[in-house]
Design a protein around this motif. Structure first.
Motif, PDB file in Angstrom:
ATOM      1  N   GLU A  29       0.823  -1.206   0.000  1.00 40.86           N
ATOM      2  CA  GLU A  29       0.000   0.000   0.000  1.00 40.86           C
ATOM      3  C   GLU A  29       0.865   1.267   0.000  1.00 40.86           C
ATOM      4  OE1 GLU A  29      -0.556  -2.666   2.065  1.00 40.86           O
ATOM      5  OE2 GLU A  29      -2.259  -3.397   0.888  1.00 40.86           O
ATOM      6  N   MET A  30       1.942   1.246   0.767  1.00 45.08           N
ATOM      7  CA  MET A  30       2.851   2.398   0.803  1.00 45.08           C
ATOM      8  C   MET A  30       3.485   2.631  -0.574  1.00 45.08           C
ATOM      9  SD  MET A  30       4.893   2.033   4.430  1.00 45.08           S
ATOM     10  CE  MET A  30       6.013   3.360   4.007  1.00 45.08           C
ATOM     11  N   ALA A  31       3.887   1.559  -1.219  1.00 46.98           N
ATOM     12  CA  ALA A  31       4.508   1.668  -2.541  1.00 46.98           C
ATOM     13  C   ALA A  31       3.512   2.209  -3.565  1.00 46.98           C
ATOM     14  CB  ALA A  31       5.050   0.316  -2.980  1.00 46.98           C
ATOM     15  N   ILE A  32       2.293   1.710  -3.529  1.00 53.69           N
ATOM     16  CA  ILE A  32       1.263   2.160  -4.465  1.00 53.69           C
ATOM     17  C   ILE A  32       0.945   3.631  -4.231  1.00 53.69           C
ATOM     18  CG2 ILE A  32      -1.179   1.923  -5.099  1.00 53.69           C
ATOM     19  CD1 ILE A  32      -0.790  -1.141  -4.615  1.00 53.69           C
ATOM     20  N   GLN A  33       0.821   4.024  -2.977  1.00 57.13           N
ATOM     21  CA  GLN A  33       0.535   5.429  -2.659  1.00 57.13           C
ATOM     22  C   GLN A  33       1.657   6.346  -3.148  1.00 57.13           C
ATOM     23  OE1 GLN A  33      -2.246   6.765  -1.614  1.00 57.13           O
ATOM     24  NE2 GLN A  33      -1.402   8.821  -1.591  1.00 57.13           N
ATOM     25  N   ALA A  34       2.899   5.952  -2.926  1.00 54.91           N
ATOM     26  CA  ALA A  34       4.038   6.760  -3.382  1.00 54.91           C
ATOM     27  C   ALA A  34       4.050   6.851  -4.908  1.00 54.91           C
ATOM     28  CB  ALA A  34       5.349   6.163  -2.870  1.00 54.91           C
ATOM     29  N   PHE A  35       3.764   5.737  -5.588  1.00 55.52           N
ATOM     30  CA  PHE A  35       3.708   5.744  -7.049  1.00 55.52           C
ATOM     31  C   PHE A  35       2.649   6.736  -7.525  1.00 55.52           C
ATOM     32  CE2 PHE A  35       1.805   4.332 -11.009  1.00 55.52           C
ATOM     33  CZ  PHE A  35       2.919   4.188 -11.815  1.00 55.52           C
ATOM     34  N   ARG A  36       1.469   6.670  -6.921  1.00 57.13           N
ATOM     35  CA  ARG A  36       0.374   7.570  -7.327  1.00 57.13           C
ATOM     36  C   ARG A  36       0.730   9.040  -7.074  1.00 57.13           C
ATOM     37  NH1 ARG A  36      -4.381   3.622  -5.120  1.00 57.13           N
ATOM     38  NH2 ARG A  36      -4.510   2.361  -7.019  1.00 57.13           N
ATOM     39  N   GLU A  37       1.368   9.310  -5.953  1.00 49.53           N
ATOM     40  CA  GLU A  37       1.758  10.690  -5.650  1.00 49.53           C
ATOM     41  C   GLU A  37       2.798  11.208  -6.641  1.00 49.53           C
ATOM     42  OE1 GLU A  37       2.986  10.643  -1.552  1.00 49.53           O
ATOM     43  OE2 GLU A  37       0.919  10.326  -0.841  1.00 49.53           O
ATOM     44  N   HIS A  38       3.787  10.386  -6.938  1.00 50.12           N
ATOM     45  CA  HIS A  38       4.811  10.798  -7.901  1.00 50.12           C
ATOM     46  C   HIS A  38       4.215  10.967  -9.298  1.00 50.12           C
ATOM     47  CE1 HIS A  38       7.629   9.427  -4.742  1.00 50.12           C
ATOM     48  NE2 HIS A  38       8.313  10.451  -5.190  1.00 50.12           N
ATOM     49  N   ARG A  39       3.341  10.058  -9.672  1.00 52.64           N
ATOM     50  CA  ARG A  39       2.693  10.172 -10.980  1.00 52.64           C
ATOM     51  C   ARG A  39       1.872  11.463 -11.062  1.00 52.64           C
ATOM     52  NH1 ARG A  39       0.141   5.984 -14.908  1.00 52.64           N
ATOM     53  NH2 ARG A  39      -1.267   7.319 -16.052  1.00 52.64           N
ATOM     54  N   ALA A  40       1.142  11.792 -10.011  1.00 59.19           N
ATOM     55  CA  ALA A  40       0.347  13.025  -9.997  1.00 59.19           C
ATOM     56  C   ALA A  40       1.257  14.253 -10.116  1.00 59.19           C
ATOM     57  CB  ALA A  40      -0.489  13.107  -8.724  1.00 59.19           C
ATOM     58  N   ALA A  41       2.408  14.226  -9.441  1.00 64.56           N
ATOM     59  CA  ALA A  41       3.349  15.349  -9.529  1.00 64.56           C
ATOM     60  C   ALA A  41       3.887  15.487 -10.947  1.00 64.56           C
ATOM     61  CB  ALA A  41       4.490  15.154  -8.538  1.00 64.56           C
ATOM     62  N   ILE A  42       4.185  14.374 -11.588  1.00 60.95           N
ATOM     63  CA  ILE A  42       4.677  14.400 -12.973  1.00 60.95           C
ATOM     64  C   ILE A  42       3.589  14.927 -13.906  1.00 60.95           C
ATOM     65  CG2 ILE A  42       5.404  12.946 -14.921  1.00 60.95           C
ATOM     66  CD1 ILE A  42       6.785  11.159 -12.706  1.00 60.95           C
ATOM     67  N   GLU A  43       2.372  14.437 -13.742  1.00 59.53           N
ATOM     68  CA  GLU A  43       1.262  14.910 -14.585  1.00 59.53           C
ATOM     69  C   GLU A  43       1.038  16.411 -14.389  1.00 59.53           C
ATOM     70  OE1 GLU A  43      -1.909  12.309 -13.396  1.00 59.53           O
ATOM     71  OE2 GLU A  43      -1.315  10.759 -14.822  1.00 59.53           O
TER      72      GLU A  43
END
Length: 97
Positions: A36-50
């Motif tokens: 869950e921590m990994a998925i949350q970090a991925f989503r946050e980084h992806r949102a920052a990139i977008e």
């Protein structure tokens, strides 16, 4: 910087037939203690990139940086590369399962 087309970048990064060892600074360091921590970090980084892509005024097509195997990619190419790289890891996870 002469860009590669998106399909070529996706093909190069998504090809699991070619095994590549990650550069040392990209090897996972065990930061995430659960999925869950990994998925949350991925989503946050992806949102920052977008957000960056949708708001930047930088000339992304004119900014280049080398990939250690592919060669020079412009900034737009790098964003396509990131998508292809995620696809590569999804395939890798499916193989392991």
């Amino acid at each position: 910087v002469t860009p590669l087309d998106d399909a070529t970048i996706i093909s190069l990064t998504g090809n699991r037939g070619t095994k590549v060892d990650a550069p040392t600074h990209f090897i996972p360091k065990g930061t995430f203690t659960n999925k869950e921590m990994a998925i949350q970090a991925f989503r946050e980084h992806r949102a920052a990139i977008e957000h960056f892509i949708s708001t930047t005024t930088l000339p992304l097509e004119n900014i280049g940086f080398p990939h250690f195997l592919i060669g020079i990619l412009n900034a737009e190419n790098w964003f396509i590369f990131m998508a292809g790289h995620c696809k590569r890891h999804a395939k890798q996870m499916a193989e392991i399962k």
